[in-house]
Design a protein around this motif. Structure first.
Motif, PDB file in Angstrom:
ATOM      1  N   ILE A 201       1.109  -1.206   0.049  1.00 39.34           N
ATOM      2  CA  ILE A 201      -0.267   0.023   0.007  1.00 39.34           C
ATOM      3  C   ILE A 201       0.750   0.906  -0.079  1.00 39.34           C
ATOM      4  O   ILE A 201       0.061   1.964  -0.532  1.00 39.34           O
ATOM      5  CB  ILE A 201      -1.139  -0.170   1.456  1.00 39.34           C
ATOM      6  CG1 ILE A 201      -2.018   1.056   0.871  1.00 39.34           C
ATOM      7  CG2 ILE A 201      -0.056   0.191   2.510  1.00 39.34           C
ATOM      8  CD1 ILE A 201      -2.820   0.638  -0.639  1.00 39.34           C
ATOM      9  N   MET A 202       1.867   1.435   0.926  1.00 38.46           N
ATOM     10  CA  MET A 202       3.280   2.132   0.701  1.00 38.46           C
ATOM     11  C   MET A 202       3.525   2.807  -1.198  1.00 38.46           C
ATOM     12  O   MET A 202       3.333   3.970  -1.238  1.00 38.46           O
ATOM     13  CB  MET A 202       4.379   2.127   1.315  1.00 38.46           C
ATOM     14  CG  MET A 202       3.495   2.720   2.833  1.00 38.46           C
ATOM     15  SD  MET A 202       3.090   4.003   3.343  1.00 38.46           S
ATOM     16  CE  MET A 202       4.094   4.929   2.885  1.00 38.46           C
ATOM     17  N   LYS A 203       3.503   1.554  -1.866  1.00 34.70           N
ATOM     18  CA  LYS A 203       3.898   2.124  -3.240  1.00 34.70           C
ATOM     19  C   LYS A 203       2.951   2.986  -4.029  1.00 34.70           C
ATOM     20  O   LYS A 203       1.663   2.791  -3.630  1.00 34.70           O
ATOM     21  CB  LYS A 203       3.782   0.624  -3.968  1.00 34.70           C
ATOM     22  CG  LYS A 203       4.962   0.188  -3.386  1.00 34.70           C
ATOM     23  CD  LYS A 203       5.099  -1.637  -4.990  1.00 34.70           C
ATOM     24  CE  LYS A 203       5.844  -2.554  -3.808  1.00 34.70           C
ATOM     25  NZ  LYS A 203       5.850  -3.372  -4.961  1.00 34.70           N
ATOM     26  N   PRO A 204       3.316   3.944  -4.677  1.00 35.20           N
ATOM     27  CA  PRO A 204       2.135   4.758  -5.436  1.00 35.20           C
ATOM     28  C   PRO A 204       1.842   4.729  -6.512  1.00 35.20           C
ATOM     29  O   PRO A 204       0.450   5.442  -6.498  1.00 35.20           O
ATOM     30  CB  PRO A 204       3.085   6.324  -5.798  1.00 35.20           C
ATOM     31  CG  PRO A 204       5.131   5.907  -5.249  1.00 35.20           C
ATOM     32  CD  PRO A 204       5.216   4.560  -5.130  1.00 35.20           C
ATOM     33  N   ASP A 205       2.013   3.606  -7.196  1.00 39.96           N
ATOM     34  CA  ASP A 205       1.476   2.861  -8.318  1.00 39.96           C
ATOM     35  C   ASP A 205       0.445   2.176  -7.764  1.00 39.96           C
ATOM     36  O   ASP A 205      -0.679   0.796  -8.526  1.00 39.96           O
ATOM     37  CB  ASP A 205       1.387   2.209  -9.249  1.00 39.96           C
ATOM     38  CG  ASP A 205       3.194   1.990  -8.269  1.00 39.96           C
ATOM     39  OD1 ASP A 205       3.127   1.216  -6.915  1.00 39.96           O
ATOM     40  OD2 ASP A 205       3.434   0.862  -9.601  1.00 39.96           O
ATOM     41  N   SER A 206       0.093   2.027  -6.334  1.00 41.00           N
ATOM     42  CA  SER A 206      -1.047   0.656  -5.178  1.00 41.00           C
ATOM     43  C   SER A 206      -2.087   1.061  -5.258  1.00 41.00           C
ATOM     44  O   SER A 206      -1.588   2.068  -4.778  1.00 41.00           O
ATOM     45  CB  SER A 206      -0.489  -0.229  -4.345  1.00 41.00           C
ATOM     46  OG  SER A 206       0.982  -0.793  -4.840  1.00 41.00           O
ATOM     47  N   TRP A 207      -3.026   0.406  -5.891  1.00 38.63           N
ATOM     48  CA  TRP A 207      -4.743   0.827  -5.176  1.00 38.63           C
ATOM     49  C   TRP A 207      -5.055   0.070  -4.057  1.00 38.63           C
ATOM     50  O   TRP A 207      -5.344  -1.670  -4.426  1.00 38.63           O
ATOM     51  CB  TRP A 207      -5.501   1.124  -7.010  1.00 38.63           C
ATOM     52  CG  TRP A 207      -5.082   1.716  -7.432  1.00 38.63           C
ATOM     53  CD1 TRP A 207      -4.247   1.980  -8.407  1.00 38.63           C
ATOM     54  CD2 TRP A 207      -4.789   3.171  -7.326  1.00 38.63           C
ATOM     55  NE1 TRP A 207      -3.790   3.231  -9.196  1.00 38.63           N
ATOM     56  CE2 TRP A 207      -5.013   3.894  -8.805  1.00 38.63           C
ATOM     57  CE3 TRP A 207      -5.219   4.679  -6.451  1.00 38.63           C
ATOM     58  CZ2 TRP A 207      -3.821   5.576  -9.017  1.00 38.63           C
ATOM     59  CZ3 TRP A 207      -5.724   5.334  -6.426  1.00 38.63           C
ATOM     60  CH2 TRP A 207      -5.481   6.262  -8.309  1.00 38.63           C
ATOM     61  N   GLY A 208      -6.357   0.814  -3.405  1.00 41.54           N
ATOM     62  CA  GLY A 208      -6.697   0.045  -2.424  1.00 41.54           C
ATOM     63  C   GLY A 208      -7.931  -0.457  -3.032  1.00 41.54           C
ATOM     64  O   GLY A 208      -8.451  -0.559  -3.348  1.00 41.54           O
ATOM     65  N   GLY A 209      -8.349  -1.026  -1.549  1.00 42.33           N
ATOM     66  CA  GLY A 209     -10.101  -1.647  -1.673  1.00 42.33           C
ATOM     67  C   GLY A 209     -10.146  -1.638  -0.576  1.00 42.33           C
ATOM     68  O   GLY A 209     -10.732  -0.283   0.510  1.00 42.33           O
ATOM     69  N   ALA A 210     -11.263  -2.946  -0.495  1.00 36.49           N
ATOM     70  CA  ALA A 210     -12.857  -2.833   0.805  1.00 36.49           C
ATOM     71  C   ALA A 210     -11.731  -2.411   1.786  1.00 36.49           C
ATOM     72  O   ALA A 210     -11.984  -1.820   3.033  1.00 36.49           O
ATOM     73  CB  ALA A 210     -13.597  -4.280   1.015  1.00 36.49           C
ATOM     74  N   ILE A 211     -11.112  -3.335   2.492  1.00 41.91           N
ATOM     75  CA  ILE A 211      -9.610  -3.471   3.754  1.00 41.91           C
ATOM     76  C   ILE A 211      -9.329  -1.993   3.706  1.00 41.91           C
ATOM     77  O   ILE A 211     -10.137  -1.269   4.831  1.00 41.91           O
ATOM     78  CB  ILE A 211      -8.834  -3.950   3.470  1.00 41.91           C
ATOM     79  CG1 ILE A 211      -8.832  -5.375   3.817  1.00 41.91           C
ATOM     80  CG2 ILE A 211      -8.299  -4.027   4.591  1.00 41.91           C
ATOM     81  CD1 ILE A 211      -8.166  -6.691   3.201  1.00 41.91           C
ATOM     82  N   GLU A 212      -8.527  -1.759   2.965  1.00 35.77           N
ATOM     83  CA  GLU A 212      -8.669   0.121   3.298  1.00 35.77           C
ATOM     84  C   GLU A 212      -9.436   0.775   2.676  1.00 35.77           C
ATOM     85  O   GLU A 212      -9.553   2.019   3.752  1.00 35.77           O
ATOM     86  CB  GLU A 212      -7.062   0.410   1.856  1.00 35.77           C
ATOM     87  CG  GLU A 212      -5.813  -0.581   1.528  1.00 35.77           C
ATOM     88  CD  GLU A 212      -6.401  -2.041   0.923  1.00 35.77           C
ATOM     89  OE1 GLU A 212      -5.381  -2.459   1.017  1.00 35.77           O
ATOM     90  OE2 GLU A 212      -7.840  -1.676   0.798  1.00 35.77           O
ATOM     91  N   ILE A 213     -10.143   0.953   2.622  1.00 39.29           N
ATOM     92  CA  ILE A 213     -12.041   2.183   2.598  1.00 39.29           C
ATOM     93  C   ILE A 213     -12.114   1.856   4.538  1.00 39.29           C
ATOM     94  O   ILE A 213     -12.554   3.079   4.358  1.00 39.29           O
ATOM     95  CB  ILE A 213     -13.429   2.277   1.697  1.00 39.29           C
ATOM     96  CG1 ILE A 213     -12.279   2.116   0.437  1.00 39.29           C
ATOM     97  CG2 ILE A 213     -13.887   2.321   2.477  1.00 39.29           C
ATOM     98  CD1 ILE A 213     -12.724   1.669  -1.353  1.00 39.29           C
ATOM     99  N   SER A 214     -12.669   0.724   4.257  1.00 39.88           N
ATOM    100  CA  SER A 214     -12.839   0.577   6.100  1.00 39.88           C
ATOM    101  C   SER A 214     -12.289   0.846   6.523  1.00 39.88           C
ATOM    102  O   SER A 214     -12.105   1.740   7.618  1.00 39.88           O
ATOM    103  CB  SER A 214     -12.617  -0.931   6.165  1.00 39.88           C
ATOM    104  OG  SER A 214     -13.499  -1.353   7.107  1.00 39.88           O
ATOM    105  N   ILE A 215     -10.814   0.709   6.614  1.00 38.84           N
ATOM    106  CA  ILE A 215      -9.670   1.920   7.707  1.00 38.84           C
ATOM    107  C   ILE A 215      -9.727   3.292   7.541  1.00 38.84           C
ATOM    108  O   ILE A 215      -9.578   3.338   8.831  1.00 38.84           O
ATOM    109  CB  ILE A 215      -7.996   0.597   7.388  1.00 38.84           C
ATOM    110  CG1 ILE A 215      -7.742  -0.415   8.329  1.00 38.84           C
ATOM    111  CG2 ILE A 215      -6.986   2.151   8.148  1.00 38.84           C
ATOM    112  CD1 ILE A 215      -6.638  -0.819   7.192  1.00 38.84           C
ATOM    113  N   LEU A 216      -9.769   3.762   6.918  1.00 37.64           N
ATOM    114  CA  LEU A 216     -10.454   4.834   5.981  1.00 37.64           C
ATOM    115  C   LEU A 216     -11.024   5.776   6.918  1.00 37.64           C
ATOM    116  O   LEU A 216     -11.367   6.561   7.408  1.00 37.64           O
ATOM    117  CB  LEU A 216      -9.914   6.067   5.047  1.00 37.64           C
ATOM    118  CG  LEU A 216      -8.676   5.415   4.738  1.00 37.64           C
ATOM    119  CD1 LEU A 216      -8.849   5.437   2.558  1.00 37.64           C
ATOM    120  CD2 LEU A 216      -7.487   6.160   5.012  1.00 37.64           C
TER     121      LEU A 216
END
Length: 178
Positions: A43-58
């Motif tokens: 997730i720290m890579k600028p070209d990576s995109w998150g999904g449900a886990i990351e949205i839930s965290i935010l």
């Protein structure tokens, strides 16, 4: 988007928040959570995109309901709905990317709006109208046949369903489009 600011300049800070929560939340992300370190690195890579886990965290981190609407299916996923947050943001998913819904005021001297009260049903209707128009003009990527690579074990997969099955069988959660 952080504190109503829209732009790629926020992505690094959001990535750091996600990685920090994953590393420091032993209840939801224990040592037995497969891919914990890989997720943080990825997730720290600028070209990576998150999904449900990351949205839930935010959603939890910012105490805001995040409504994700999928253009292709018009499905609405509401992260944080059960916590009764007072504010929400809308994100439109085109099959590959997530884009925030922005309300531009008629008066250019006023700021754009990206955060809305959760009790404002009119904004919910406006967001769904935007998604319906995007669907009608086919502004989405069909993920059924897209080529995907598991970024944990490098296995090539065909479509979202195969990737989900692989994730369920292996615990791997990091994928990329080929």
């Amino acid at each position: 988007m952080i504190n109503g600011v829209v732009g790629l300049s926020c992505s690094k800070a959001m990535r750091e928040i996600i990685a920090g929560v994953v590393m420091n939340d032993p209840v939801n992300f224990s040592e037995s959570f497969r891919g914990k370190n890989a997720l943080c690195h990825w997730i720290m890579k600028p070209d990576s995109w998150g999904g449900a886990i990351e949205i839930s965290i935010l959603s939890q981190y910012f105490n805001v309901e995040i409504v994700v609407v999928d253009i292709q299916s018009c499905r609405m996923d509401r992260f944080g709905r059960d916590t009764f947050y007072k504010e929400r943001i809308f994100v439109i998913y085109d099959g590959i990317h997530f884009d925030p819904v922005i309300l531009e005021p008629p008066d250019p001297s006023q700021s754009i709006q990206t955060v809305f009260p959760t009790n404002d049903a009119a904004v919910l209707g406006q967001a769904m109208k935007i998604v319906s128009e995007a669907k009608a003009s086919r502004q989405y990527t069909n993920t059924t046949n897209v080529s995907i690579r598991c970024l944990v074990c490098q296995k090539l997969l065909s479509g979202q369903t195969e990737a989900q099955a692989h994730g369920k069988a292996t615990g791997h959660i990091i994928f990329g489009e080929v």
